[in-house]
Design a protein around this motif. Structure first.
Motif, PDB file in Angstrom:
ATOM      1  N   CYS A  68     -51.103 -45.824 -38.799  1.00 43.59           N
ATOM      2  CA  CYS A  68     -51.710 -45.917 -39.803  1.00 43.59           C
ATOM      3  C   CYS A  68     -53.035 -46.513 -39.726  1.00 43.59           C
ATOM      4  N   LEU A  75     -46.551 -43.635 -37.179  1.00 41.46           N
ATOM      5  CA  LEU A  75     -46.774 -42.348 -37.741  1.00 41.46           C
ATOM      6  C   LEU A  75     -45.896 -41.299 -37.058  1.00 41.46           C
ATOM      7  N   TYR A  80     -47.956 -38.263 -42.193  1.00 42.16           N
ATOM      8  CA  TYR A  80     -49.154 -38.682 -41.929  1.00 42.16           C
ATOM      9  C   TYR A  80     -50.206 -38.022 -42.952  1.00 42.16           C
ATOM     10  N   PHE A  87     -56.211 -41.349 -39.544  1.00 42.91           N
ATOM     11  CA  PHE A  87     -54.924 -41.043 -39.877  1.00 42.91           C
ATOM     12  C   PHE A  87     -54.533 -42.205 -40.734  1.00 42.91           C
ATOM     13  N   CYS A  89     -50.782 -43.505 -43.326  1.00 38.19           N
ATOM     14  CA  CYS A  89     -49.358 -43.086 -44.014  1.00 38.19           C
ATOM     15  C   CYS A  89     -49.691 -42.636 -45.277  1.00 38.19           C
TER      16      CYS A  89
END
Length: 128
Positions: A68, A75, A80, A87, A89
């Protein structure tokens, strides 16, 4: 039980054949000695080997590098959310969206509607 007939059956391409005086080995055409293209991790820019390869939104990562952006937790493909090649969480993705109510300001970008306002102002001054 089996008897040899007059015609000899051809040997497969991957088996060794012997000709008069020497032997030659022919390999199947699917075998190749060419080096495979090395993939690089998007996060750390190091080589990714097949056993540690993870692909998310057409980006290649090591399993341990897929984290994350906000909290740096590891992740997985089921946990995700992605926005603009970054990217997150799922909890932080929702938190950042709810903080400003849109996908731009909460994630550190200018609001998209500001681009429209500037275009309307420019077109209004040119026509007057």
């Amino acid at each position: 039980m089996f008897q040899a007939t007059g015609a000899a059956s051809p040997a497969p391409a991957h088996e060794a054949k012997s000709s008069s005086g020497g032997s030659t080995v022919q390999r199947s055409k699917s075998f190749s000695l060419k080096a495979q293209v090395k993939e690089m991790c998007t996060a750390c820019q190091k080589t990714v080997y097949p056993m540690e390869r993870l692909v998310a939104d057409k980006f290649v990562f090591h399993n341990s590098c897929f984290c994350c952006k906000h909290c740096h937790t590891k992740l997985s493909l089921g946990s995700y959310a992605a926005l603009h090649g970054e990217f997150y969480c799922k909890p932080h993705f929702q938190q950042l969206f709810k903080s400003k109510g849109n996908y731009d300001e909460g994630f550190g970008r200018r609001q998209h509607k500001e681009l429209w306002v500037h275009k309307e102002v420019e077109s209004g001054t040119k026509s007057a």
